[in-house]
Design an enzyme around this catalytic site. Structure first.
Site, PDB file in Angstrom:
ATOM      1  CG  ASP A 196      -2.436   0.869   0.977  1.00  0.00           C
ATOM      2  OD1 ASP A 196      -2.174   1.685   0.597  1.00  0.00           O
ATOM      3  OD2 ASP A 196      -3.455   0.291   0.969  1.00  0.00           O
ATOM      4  CG  HIS A 251      -5.148   3.701   1.401  1.00  0.00           C
ATOM      5  ND1 HIS A 251      -5.033   2.494   1.015  1.00  0.00           N
ATOM      6  CD2 HIS A 251      -6.745   3.876   1.641  1.00  0.00           C
ATOM      7  CE1 HIS A 251      -6.201   1.649   0.410  1.00  0.00           C
ATOM      8  NE2 HIS A 251      -7.021   2.652   1.199  1.00  0.00           N
ATOM      9  CB  SER A 442      -9.658   0.591   1.347  1.00  0.00           C
ATOM     10  OG  SER A 442      -8.932   0.395  -0.265  1.00  0.00           O
TER      11      SER A 442
END
Length: 809
Positions: A196, A251, A442
């Protein structure tokens, strides 16, 4: 923090289409210096639906159209990131034995080096990314380079590296996490990899959890976010989350917290698992100068292969990738869209590591985005996890409740599982104790990645297939209630999955062979499992490395289990030496109980009589030698095995012959090779298979095949140090009385398979004119090349011309 972009217009930055859109459909972020006080709202092991080929692939049917599109894009952009697939036979390494892995990697390197040279000819400063276990290279290419690659015989496909973007409150109890903890399973001893934007490594959620870090960034352009701007890094800090000043960063920290986080007050799913943090984010800019992150497929593939490289160091149960390409939507599978990423995921699956991918946030009701649509990936959609109804502006006034499909979640026929992904509180990267409330697929995917770790913490031998089956069969069935919804998919319940596995019948054991010696076709016996109708028998030489010697399903009836002992005899031969075996019992619950792995030894062939090889023994022969040996009393059949240099499969000769055909009654058995040996050193032996399972054999004897000196002299004429077209004509002087020739030619050096390896008669070569000639019917690659001619003769000699060099234009 800046709000995430919904996506760039294609005419703004065309080759930066998001393939990993930060999967937040709602982004109500809570940043806190302190954590909140209260809890916030089968089939057999291996590939089932994935087609894994081993033949040398051919060019894509639409290759010309691919190239034209790429050249058009390159003219507009100047340079574009491309991935080049090499013409190499390839299988996931989990399906290969060690010697074949080395052979495959050597072939990949050789072909990759040749293509890299082609790239450097066009642009000496070009950066080329290669992959030691996958047949690809990647680079930034202009139109000229794309032309050169398209004409390279080692290339079968070229495609653009279109980048991706990024796609715990009440959710952990909802999926049965607390029940799993009560059973004593929380992921301890397991590791989850998160690919990520990176992870804030000093966050309290990850204290003493991060066992490895890496970074791959900037392969397709933009600014690398690896330490010191490098394209890759494995040092401490390499996996740290990127700065929040760049839109989309933070994220990875949130996703990792859901999978494995544990602060003591809030925890993720596999709260006692370790973490591998890999950053693949690249910083890019839109036309207004705003920066955001994207992920290039080349960097993602490198990250997946990094996980594969670490599999023997850590017990890795799963990889999480919460990324998507919002511009690529598929109602079915998409394995050929970017075969580099597909092959990397296949590699992990072959080693029983699950790659969990978010299905994407574009509200599809019959499809998903890339890469979730890859058939060997575990794709995950998003459900509501809050007890209070949620209202979305997309459907004004329509409330969404627990286990409703989220309004923006993608769902398709290929979606494997659902998990909570709305209003999930997890770690955030603004400081070392911060949390954030985020939503999207996600956030759903890491729930599943963590679930795999929990299941493996119960039984580290569980296959990906068996765990996926258990999660599907034990979860809550959720119908897509959105307007136009058509699919019902299982929302995971890891507690129920553990119970399902635990309730499977698991008490049976292998009996024989166990530490004993067998013949080459052993019989395996085991205790029956009550009510079991089918078994899988798995056995191999040395260790269980695919492809196995035996991998066979057998019914309880065929195994005669009613007698109290099940049995199965191998229909194929094992090599002499160490071997192992086990039996699995697939059950409708998704459980796969299995026996312990037992060891045995296959008889090496000592005993059962003595006999010896006679000729050739240290002598020189023609190209079709005759082998002789003493007969073995009572022996009816023999195997003759011979090869150049050493016994490496495939052998030149590997032939069974009866004692009658070998004329053993004369007192000496004999067999003449029906095929030609290459000139030089060679070896041979004979084996005598017996009903006892023993394979006595002669000693390995050496001999030399005539190198072809004598038998006449002749010479190659042209080309000799000259330049030719791609289909050169070879000329040589004729050899008196010679009726046939072999023309052998290749690029660079004579490495099999040759470009040209062709027999031609003296008549067809027009040797009567005083000069023999032969024109290549296939194209040579531009560059250096060599050639020679051989003249096989009835005496067994193979005189040949000198090896001549030439250059292909």
């Amino acid at each position: 923090m800046q709000q995430p972009k919904a996506g760039l217009e294609m005419n703004t930055i065309r080759h930066l289409i998001p393939l990993a859109t930060i999967l937040f459909s709602a982004m109500n972020i809570t940043l806190a210096a302190d954590l909140p006080e209260k809890e916030a709202p089968f089939t057999p092991i291996g590939f089932t639906s994935v087609s894994i080929g081993s033949e040398v692939p051919e060019k894509d049917s639409n290759f010309a159209q691919q190239v034209d599109k790429l050249k058009d894009n390159a003219r507009k952009e100047g340079k574009i990131p491309v991935i080049v697939k090499l013409k190499i036979s390839h299988k996931p390494e989990g399906m290969l034995k060690p010697d074949k892995i080395k052979e495959q990697r050597d072939n990949i390197k050789k072909s990759g080096d040749e293509v890299s040279k082609e790239i450097k000819k066009v642009d000496a400063k070009a950066k080329v990314t290669s992959f030691n276990s996958l047949p690809y290279v990647a680079t930034l290419a202009n139109e000229q380079m794309i032309n050169a690659l398209a004409n390279n015989p080692n290339v079968i496909s070229i495609f653009e590296d279109i980048p991706l973007k990024g796609a715990l409150s009440g959710s952990v109890p909802l999926i049965g996490g607390n029940l799993a903890y009560e059973q004593g399973y929380s992921g301890e001893g397991q590791t989850v990899a998160v690919i990520d934007t990176g992870v804030r490594t000093d966050h309290v959620f990850f204290s003493n959890k991060i066992v490895s870090e890496a970074c791959f960034s900037g392969s397709g352009g933009g600014t690398s976010l690896c330490p010191n701007g490098a394209s890759s890094s494995f040092s401490v800090g390499s996996g740290n989350d990127c700065p929040l000043t760049i839109d989309g960063c933070g994220h990875g920290t949130h996703v990792a917290g859901i999978a494995v986080g544990n602060s003591g007050q809030l925890n993720g799913v596999a709260k006692d698992s370790n973490l591998i943090a890999i950053k693949t984010a690249t910083q890019v800019y839109d036309n207004n100068g705003n920066s955001f992150i994207t992920h290039y497929n080349t960097d993602i593939a490198n990250a997946l292969l990094r996980v594969d490289d670490l599999r023997n160091q850590f017990a890795i149960s799963s990889v999480n990738m919460s990324i998507q390409n919002t511009g690529q939507l598929y109602s079915g599978t998409c394995d050929n869209l970017n075969s580099l990423v597909t092959d990397a995921i296949n590699q992990l699956r072959s080693h029983e590591i699950a790659t969990v991918i978010a299905s994407g946030n574009t509200s599809l009701k019959n499809g998903m985005t890339f890469p979730a649509c890859i058939s060997s990936a575990i794709s995950v959609g998003n459900t509501i996890s809050t007890t209070a109804p949620l209202y979305y502006t997309a459907e004004p006034g329509v409330p969404y409740y627990t286990d409703d499909v989220a309004i923006d979640s993608n769902i398709g026929a290929e979606t494997d599982l659902l998990a909570p992904g709305s209003r999930i509180i997890s770690s955030y990267s603004s400081n070392s104790t911060a949390t954030a409330d985020l939503s999207g697929t996600s956030q759903a995917a890491p729930h599943v990645a963590g679930a795999f770790a929990i299941l493996r913490s119960k039984n580290n031998t569980l296959s990906v297939d068996s765990m996926l089956t258990a999660l599907k069969n034990s979860g809550t069935s959720v119908f897509d209630q959105r307007a136009g919804g058509i699919y019902t998919i299982s929302r995971i319940d890891v507690g129920n999955a553990l119970t399902l596995i635990s309730n499977g019948n698991t008490t049976f054991q292998g009996l024989t062979p166990n530490g004993t010696t067998t013949g080459i076709r052993p019989t395996f016996t085991w205790t029956p499992l009550p009510g079991q109708t089918d078994y899988w028998v798995i056995a191999d030489n040395t260790s269980l490395d695919w492809p196995y010697v035996v991998y066979q399903t057998i019914s309880a009836t065929a195994a005669n289990c009613a007698s109290g002992t099940c049995s199965y005899t191998s229909p194929v031969d094992f090599a002499p030496g160490a071997a192992v075996w086990k039996v699995q019992a697939p059950q409708s619950s998704g459980a796969w109980p299995e026996t312990s792995l037992l060891n045995f030894t296959v008889d090496s062939g000592t005993g059962g009589g003595t006999f010896q090889g006679l000729t050739p023994n240290g002598t020189t022969t023609g190209i079709r030698p005759t082998f002789t040996w003493t007969p073995l009393p009572g022996q009816t059949d023999y195997w003759v095995i011979a090869d150049n240099t050493s016994l490496d499969w495939p052998y030149v000769v590997y032939q069974t012959i009866s004692a009658t055909a070998a004329n053993c009654a004369s007192g000496t058995c004999s067999y003449t090779s029906p095929v030609d040996f290459a000139p030089g050193a060679a070896v041979w032996k004979v084996q005598a298979p017996q009903s006892s399972g023993a394979w006595p054999e002669t000693s390995l004897l050496n001999f030399t095949v005539d190198s072809g000196t004598g038998g006449g002299t002749f010479q190659g004429l042209t080309p000799n140090g000259t330049t030719t077209g791609v289909r050169p004509t070879f000329t040589w002087t004729p050899l008196p009385g010679q009726t046939d020739y072999w023309v052998i030619a290749d690029n660079t050096s004579l490495d099999w398979p040759y470009v040209v390896y062709q027999t031609i008669s003296a008549t067809a070569a027009n040797c009567a004119s005083g000069t023999c000639s032969y024109t290549s019917p296939v194209d040579f690659a531009p560059g250096a090349a060599v050639w020679k001619v051989q003249a096989p003769q009835s005496s067994g000699t193979w005189p040949e011309t000198s090896l001549l060099n030439f250059t292909v234009n």
